[in-house]
Design a protein around this motif. Sequence first.
Motif, short mmCIF file in Angstrom:
data_model
loop_
_atom_site.label_atom_id
_atom_site.label_comp_id
_atom_site.label_asym_id
_atom_site.label_seq_id
_atom_site.Cartn_x
_atom_site.Cartn_y
_atom_site.Cartn_z
N ALA A 1 69.04 -9.72 78.59
CA ALA A 1 69.23 -8.47 77.85
C ALA A 1 67.95 -8.12 77.10
CB ALA A 1 70.39 -8.59 76.86
N TRP B 1 68.93 -15.83 78.77
CA TRP B 1 70.08 -16.71 78.63
C TRP B 1 69.96 -17.87 79.62
CZ3 TRP B 1 74.33 -15.68 75.27
CH2 TRP B 1 74.16 -14.53 74.49
N LEU C 1 78.30 -9.92 84.37
CA LEU C 1 77.14 -9.98 83.49
C LEU C 1 76.32 -8.70 83.59
CD1 LEU C 1 75.98 -13.68 83.93
CD2 LEU C 1 76.90 -12.62 81.87
N ARG D 1 76.18 -7.23 79.96
CA ARG D 1 75.00 -7.68 79.25
C ARG D 1 73.76 -6.85 79.58
NH1 ARG D 1 73.90 -13.86 79.71
NH2 ARG D 1 75.80 -13.87 78.43
#
Length: 330
Positions: free
Chosen positions: A113, A221, A23, A27
């Motif tokens: 992000a 997220w 990640l 991201r």
Amino acid sequence: MEQSVPANVCAVALIATADRPCLLDRRSLPSVVAQHLPPAHVLVVDDSREVGNTHAGREVCSRWRDQGVPLHYLENRRTPGAAGAWNTGLDHLVRHVGDPTQTYVCILDDDDAWMPGHVAECIGFAIASDLDVVASGFHRVEEGAGPRLISPPSRLELGDFLVGNPGIQPSALVIRLSTLFEAGCFDESLASCTDRDLCIRLAELGDLRYGALAHPTAEHWACRSRQRLCTPGSPARLDGLNSFWRKYSPRMTAQQQEECASRAARYFGWTPPNLVSVEPEPALLVRPSASELDPVALVVGFIADVERLTNVEALLEDLRRLRDEPGLAG
């Protein structure tokens, strides 16, 4: 709207990562590189528990650095957890960047992000309005649902954060470095609720200048398919809520305590710990006399603020009186 940023202002991206090198690579770091105003420093602090993930995180950072990103990789050398990782990064920054009053820290989780204009908009807003803290809106992304806009509060009200989080996400928060240190940085005794705790201490700074951008500049997220710090029932979340309750419940009104407990039960399956007061045995109340104890040498250190010298004077007067306390060697 993006605004111009003076050359003497330093933007820093501070990323805490833990066992999620993929990640970090796919991201968070790409969103940092895509910024219209690239940060002068990108600081990644690795809090991974698995040795393999630590090696992978270091390799990810090395690849991005080889592509010209001004990236610094550190391993968390303080308390395990997000707070210790962020404080490790802040300690590094204060040693290696210039004027902390002209340095803005843009916090980012490894699984979140930024939109391309995040840094430019937030810091441009801070400069134009002479702000210490800027919170922007963000999209909360969940599996099986479209992004949901969360807007930050227009003001930092201490009572709001005692009850819950009114809409501030660390990945959508930009803070002046000197202000972070004035507030005391992150509380490493909290396994979670660190954002609420920091906002409470920021709100208590009497001269804090805060501003909010209602529109989104970040993506948070909140995927339930993987273990996260705020996963309902997770040990870290429950431990953090217990610590937060012990720290702040004495300052809450009865209504705030009820609202705080109800909200935490609804979202995280948490109930307040039973704090039972036990009367000590009379024998435990016997206090040895000073002559029965070895003399204690007391060392006191404190941080002074030139704008609050009256507080320093009062403290020094207390220490002067303490000097004559029986049982102190000096």
